[in-house]
Structure formats: structure tokens, C-alpha cells
Design an enzyme around this catalytic site. Sequence first.
Site, PDB file in Angstrom:
ATOM      1  N   ASP A 256       8.190   0.331   2.481  1.00 63.92           N
ATOM      2  CA  ASP A 256       8.801   1.286   3.415  1.00 63.92           C
ATOM      3  C   ASP A 256      10.049   1.895   2.788  1.00 63.92           C
ATOM      4  O   ASP A 256      10.640   1.319   1.867  1.00 63.92           O
ATOM      5  CB  ASP A 256       9.216   0.557   4.705  1.00 63.92           C
ATOM      6  CG  ASP A 256       8.034  -0.019   5.442  1.00 63.92           C
ATOM      7  OD1 ASP A 256       6.918   0.488   5.248  1.00 63.92           O
ATOM      8  OD2 ASP A 256       8.237  -0.981   6.208  1.00 63.92           O
TER       9      ASP A 256
HETATM   10  N1  URA Z   1       6.103  -5.164   5.179  1.00 65.85           N
HETATM   11  C1  URA Z   1       6.896  -4.284   5.818  1.00 65.85           C
HETATM   12  O1  URA Z   1       7.068  -4.349   7.025  1.00 65.85           O
HETATM   13  N2  URA Z   1       7.487  -3.323   5.086  1.00 65.85           N
HETATM   14  C2  URA Z   1       7.369  -3.228   3.745  1.00 65.85           C
HETATM   15  O2  URA Z   1       7.964  -2.348   3.130  1.00 65.85           O
HETATM   16  C3  URA Z   1       6.550  -4.160   3.094  1.00 65.85           C
HETATM   17  C4  URA Z   1       5.917  -5.117   3.833  1.00 65.85           C
END
Ligand code: URA
Length: 231
Positions: A103
Site C-alpha cells: 500500500d
Molecule cells: N497488507 C496490507 O494491509 N498492506 C500492505 O501493504 C501489505 C500487506
Amino acid sequence: MAASSGLSRKQATLEVRRGNVQIDGIQCKRTATQLSDAQQNGGVTLNSTALFTAKPLYLMLHKPKGYVCANTDADHPTVFDLLNERDFHPNLQGQLQVAGRLDIDTTGLVLITSDGLWNHTVTSPNKKLGKRYLVTTANPIASDSVALFEQGLELRGDSKPTKPAKLIITGSHCAELEITEGRYHQVKRMFAAVGNKVVELHRVRIADITLDDNLAPCEYRTLTAEEVNGF
Ligand code: URA
């Protein structure tokens, strides 16, 4: 050859078998042929057109916050903006993909490659490769979360519970979590499912590839042959 010609692997195989591929001007019908470095830089033609046959690239990047794992984005810089074009063959421009996204607000290990098959291996759910995260939460982490994560959690909107995940509580608001899936916002949703909220998320490992301590945020390096072949 598929990656550099825009053909599927099946179509590329057919083109070779039909005799439409030449290496250094000589017809080659063997799909298992290994190319020398020189041949990989323009020595291969498909129906007389030179192929972009630069060697595949494998990178690990220490992703900072604020960057998206997409090839283009209208609103935010992408992880590809962190790469210096001088570090790779121009023919690889546009062929690089992230193997396992993070993310925008997650930091840590991102793998980038031009090798579609390798990318598929790294990200395939069937391979069940471990992804390890350091997590900081808004609320104290309840000790029963360890068992709940191990059992599997129902995530809103998903038909199946999560696969067993290993949670190690390292502080009142800190933990290490290893998951073998790659669902959308998985770590954040797993903590939400036990009434908590992730405030910091950092990936440190994918399978046997660990984020290099020598890489500061925004820095990257090529993977070693051992890291590439370790799957
Ligand atoms: N899980 C999440 O919630 N975000 C990420 O960036 C990676 C794994």
C-alpha cells in the site's frame, strides 16, 4: 522472448518451432537455446525484426511511504520513479513489474522484475511463500490474537477465512506477522478483524529474500543469483 515480443509464451514457442527466429542470422528452432550476453543484446530476430532481448532484471527496493506500487498513477509518484534509467537496459523500460504490491503507506521490501514467469512464481498463492511484516498498532495487541491469526480469520467480503498466519507479539503495540497469502490490504484487515488498527506496516521478507539492511528508504539493488533462484 515472450516478454520482449509482446507474444504469449505459447505463441513465442510456436514462432521458434515454425523457424521464424534467427540467432546471429541462423535459424533456431530449439526453444531451450541459451543466449550469450551478446546475443541477448540484439542478436535475436523474429521474422527479421530484432527483439528486445536484454537480460531480465531483478531488483529489491526499500519502499518509502507515499509511493504507489503501480506502473503509472495520476496522483502519486510510483516506485518506478525511484529507479534510475541508467541502471538498466533501455529495452526493459516498460517491462518492469512489481512482484507483490505494498500500500502507499506501507514501507519496506518490494521486488521488481522484468521476468514475468518469476513474478508469477513469487506471487502465486499456490506457492504459499511467506511474507513477513513488522506491524505497529493503535491499540494494545491482545494475546489471544496469536491463536486467532493461527486459526484463520473471516475477512469482510471474502468467502474463505485467511490461511494460518504466524503472529509474534514483540511489544504492547508491536508484532511480527508472517502470512502466506497476498489478499487486498490483508494485514490491515486481519488486525481490523480482531478489533485493532495498523498504524505502521513494514515488509522485511518475502520467502528467503530479506530486505537488505544497507538499503535506506528509496534505495535499491539487484538481487543476487542465489536470491533469484531461491524459489
Ligand atoms: N497488507 C496490507 O494491509 N498492506 C500492505 O501493504 C501489505 C500487506
